[in-house]
Design an enzyme around this catalytic site. Structure first.
Site, PDB file in Angstrom:
ATOM      1  CG  ASP A 469      22.202 137.386  40.345  1.00  0.00           C
ATOM      2  OD1 ASP A 469      23.142 138.142  40.053  1.00  0.00           O
ATOM      3  OD2 ASP A 469      22.347 136.183  40.624  1.00  0.00           O
ATOM      4  CG  ASP A 529      29.171 135.003  42.617  1.00  0.00           C
ATOM      5  OD1 ASP A 529      28.321 135.523  43.362  1.00  0.00           O
ATOM      6  OD2 ASP A 529      28.933 134.655  41.449  1.00  0.00           O
TER       7      ASP A 529
HETATM    8  C1  DGJ Z   1      25.091 134.719  40.677  1.00  0.00           C
HETATM    9  C2  DGJ Z   1      25.126 135.243  42.078  1.00  0.00           C
HETATM   10  O1  DGJ Z   1      26.253 136.024  42.277  1.00  0.00           O
HETATM   11  C3  DGJ Z   1      25.071 134.070  43.047  1.00  0.00           C
HETATM   12  O2  DGJ Z   1      25.167 134.535  44.366  1.00  0.00           O
HETATM   13  C4  DGJ Z   1      23.793 133.315  42.826  1.00  0.00           C
HETATM   14  O3  DGJ Z   1      22.686 134.112  43.168  1.00  0.00           O
HETATM   15  C5  DGJ Z   1      23.713 132.867  41.391  1.00  0.00           C
HETATM   16  N1  DGJ Z   1      23.882 133.968  40.476  1.00  0.00           N
HETATM   17  C6  DGJ Z   1      22.389 132.188  41.098  1.00  0.00           C
HETATM   18  O4  DGJ Z   1      22.258 131.850  39.782  1.00  0.00           O
END
Ligand code: DGJ
Length: 764
Positions: A469, A529
């Protein structure tokens, strides 16, 4: 294939020809990029510039038409009579440099020409290398042209051959002048609204597609199309352009008065200052170019094939991706080993193959305010560590996946306290994004730390998947941002080249870094997301123009949706996610028995057709305005998803019109059986149920948990020719009664149809 004949270079692949030639005075003239042509026709393809233009600056005093400004070129300098945008900008001692590059020779490289700066590139292919020199400025420019089955690539390398340093402000990966009138189709948005397609006419004022975030960004994807105005899914001339790069990028298209569209792409020149010492080289990222005269569908097929064959890591090329369960939306930071194993057991029963432990498993990471950077397991949450968790998961028959975010750090972390100087330096007091700072990956000790820490983690437990991430844009500007991108690529190489079987899924607050650079390491990327299926229609549709469906993660999450508050049927959440790499990301404890049955059926269906969903030929089919229709086609089977947004009253007839079937063959067509939630009907149920049920009452809520009605069942056998013509779908509910053959969908309803080729001995 690459051929050279008297200074004419012809690059040919399965779908297109690219022709250029060296003019007598040494400039590189663009002759053609498009449908296949004959090598001998170079002269016929060259523009006829007549007797020249009244205001031209000539490079040959005797020839009025000897003017760079009106020629279609493969490259252009600055201050030498071409007043269109230049792909290069340099200075020395604060003074801008004029440049004029003339041809000096060529070389051919079988199997491709490896890049030297650490940037990722397409694997394989044949490469043409052209040398150009500017004798006045003591510069050497090398232009590389890669030839692959369905795409070409271009990049440039500039070398300072003089005794004085030169500052590089702009060096595009390619530049060319295409005859024609185009619209730019680019892919824009932001967090939870990535890759929405926007269409802009390309005129003399030009169109710019640029990110200055330090990352390729969720605001504007690197990839874009230039299409003739009348282009559709199956007809029209269209070019696809993309960049194998994950940092700030720039592209522009401008039409000249003569009707040539100059297009270029490369690293963003914003704030870019790169000192090129005597003898030093600067290498641009590789651009990927494809052409189709069969519309957007043809172009997407060419780009998808290139990504699947030459971009994603070899180990994962056409390798089926597991159906995963991710802990994030169901748990956030609040979990224990017991809770995870309890969820994992259910995920396994539903058919998931991989359990991904997302954020919150290490250090003081109980919220996004602390702990980022300290990858030591939180033994309060996981007393047996990652090893025991992984082994327990494996014993259940699940693979184990882990989340990390190694490029950033919370100021409230042991890592930051020990190394406050490891963050990207800022001239002003640093600003936080999601309570974190970016680590400076241009520093070798930072890269070593990440490589050692993440490498050790991966070797400490049976981990087969990593979600990498990155949740804040960089404060680094220009060259510093580029050095960070190079640092990231080095880190990814060092960690994952030695562990090719680990499936890497990259993520940047969702789709904040969805680009070909990341795809060279990470065969799939978390697209957004936003898991609301109706939002995903735009996001995944946008991505599908340039990226294959195997490249994006698509998860079923809860309804109403956490970001849009939109309630959508479970069937639609599944149906949309089928067109991508399927996963589930919700609290499984909250599922009703009937929802469990439905999810298990979804996963079983997806697995049965996984290769087609992930790697089949993807098409966007035409459908009514308020709907989206996607098709994937594999060996002997085709799947079509038809998705509606708002349901109109008195909805008219609708047709299933798949493409690419054999008109002579017969096909079995069946809708995927899907269920209707009884509870969704409220008091309307009294029209069809034998017993009275009070809306909101105990009886109805109990029935809702255990019983569902079938929706829109269709099954028939028909020829490919008839399917191409289009067959009517079951009618839609209009308030006049219920029948299992009706499509009772309301808003956001959808269906998936399976079309299977009948074998010879089946009845026709
Ligand atoms: C942002 C990501 O896009 C989410 O899917 C998740 O992993 C969060 N970070 C976790 O902090």
């Amino acid at each position: 294939m690459i051929t050279e004949n008297s200074g004419v270079f012809h690059l040919q692949n399965e779908t297109a020809s690219y022709l250029l030639r060296v003019r007598p005075e040494g400039f590189l003239e663009h002759l053609h990029f498009g449908a296949p042509v004959c090598t001998g026709d170079a002269q016929a393809l060259a523009v006829r510039s007549g007797l020249g233009w009244g205001d031209s600056v000539q490079f040959d005093e005797e020839d009025n038409a000897a003017c760079l400004d009106v020629l279609p070129l493969e490259w252009s300098g600055a201050g030498r009579g071409d007043y269109r945008e230049s792909p290069i900008s340099l200075s020395r001692g604060g003074e801008p440099l004029s440049t004029e590059f003339r041809y000096a020779g060529f070389a051919l490289h079988e199997g491709g020409a490896p890049m030297t700066s650490g940037l990722p590139q397409s694997r394989g292919g044949e490469t043409l290398e052209l040398w150009l020199t500017d004798e006045t400025q003591k510069l050497r420019l090398r232009l590389f042209y890669g030839v692959f089955e369905t795409a070409f690539t271009r990049r440039a390398v500039l070398e300072n051959c003089g005794d004085l340093p030169v500052t590089l402000h702009k060096l595009m990966s390619f530049c060319m002048d295409l005859p024609g009138k185009f619209r730019m189709h680019s892919f824009h948005g932001g967090w939870i609204a990535e890759t929405h397609r926007r269409v802009t006419d390309v005129g003399q004022a030009g169109v710019v597609n640029e990110s200055v975030c330090g990352d390729s960004s969720n605001r504007v994807n690197c990839g874009f199309l230039l299409a003739e105005p009348e282009t559709g899914e199956t007809q029209g001339r269209v070019y696809g352009v993309n960049l194998i790069y994950s940092g700030s990028h720039y592209a522009s298209a401008r039409r000249s008065l003569q009707g040539l569209t100059r297009v270029m792409q490369g690293i963003s020149p914003a704030d870019f200052h790169w000192e090129l010492a005597p003898g030093a080289c600067f290498e641009t990222p590789e651009a990927v170019l494809a052409f189709s005269d069969a519309g957007f569908g043809g172009l997407s097929a060419a780009m998808h094939a290139h990504v699947n064959r030459h971009i994603v890591p070899e180990y994962w090329q056409n390798r089926p991706r597991p159906v995963l369960y991710n802990s994030w939306e169901g748990c956030m930071f609040d979990f224990s080993e017991r809770k995870l194993l309890h969820l994992a057991k259910q995920a396994k029963e539903l058919g998931c193959e991989l359990f991904v432990l997302d954020d919150g498993w290490f250090g003081a990471r109980n919220s996004d305010r602390a702990g980022l950077g300290d990858y030591d397991v939180n033994t309060k949450k996981l007393p047996g560590g990652l090893k025991r968790l992984g082994e327990e998961l494996n014993a259940m028959g699940l693979d184990f996946g882990l989340w990390v975010e190694p490029e950033s750090v919370n100021p409230d972390s042991a890592l930051y306290r020990a190394h406050p100087d490891w963050v990207v330096p800022e001239q002003h007091p640093p600003l936080l994004g999601r309570h974190q700072l970016r680590l400076d990956l241009s520093r070798p000790e930072v890269r070593d730390y990440i490589v050692e820490k993440v490498g050790a983690l991966l070797d400490s437990a049976p981990i087969s998947y990593v979600k990498w991430d990155m949740n804040r844009h960089s404060p680094a500007l220009g060259a510093a941002a580029h050095r960070n991108v190079l640092g990231l690529y080095e880190v990814l190489h060092r960690i994952f080249d030695a562990r090719p079987q680990i499936l890497l899924e990259s993520c940047a607050s969702g789709g904040g870094r969805f680009d070909l650079g990341m795809l060279c390491f990470s065969p799939q990327i978390w697209a957004s997301d936003d898991t609301d299926p109706i939002e995903r229609l735009d996001i995944q549709d946008g991505l599908s123009y340039l990226y294959p469906q195997s490249a994006w993660g698509a998860h079923v999450s809860q309804s109403p949706h956490a970001q849009t508050l939109r309630a959508t049927p479970l069937s639609t959440r599944g149906n949309v996610s089928f067109f991508g790499v399927l996963g589930y990301e919700l609290n499984l404890d909250e599922l009703s028995p009937v929802e469990r049955t439905e999810i298990a059926a979804q996963i079983a269906f997806y697995k049965a057709h996984r290769e087609t969903f992930q790697f089949g030929r993807f098409r966007r089919l035409s459908c009514e305005e308020n709907a989206v229709c996607w098709q994937v086609q594999g060996e002997g089977e085709t799947l079509v998803g038809l998705f509606h947004r708002l349901m109109p009253a008195a909805a008219g007839y609708e047709f299933l019109r798949p493409a690419g079937l054999d008109p002579q063959k017969r096909y079995h067509v069946a809708s995927r059986p899907q269920l209707l939630r009884v509870g969704g009907f409220g008091s309307l149920l009294r029209h069809v149920a034998p017993v009275r049920m009070k809306p909101g009452g105990l009886l109805l809520s109990t029935v809702d948990k255990h019983y569902r009605m079938y929706d829109g069942a269709l099954e028939l056998t028909v020829s490919g020719a008839t399917l191409h013509a289009g067959i009517p779908l079951p009618a839609r509910f209009a308030g006049t009664g219920y029948d299992p053959a009706l499509r009772v969908q309301g808003d956001f309803g959808s269906n998936v149809f399976l079309i299977e080729e009948e074998t010879e001995n089946e009845e026709s």
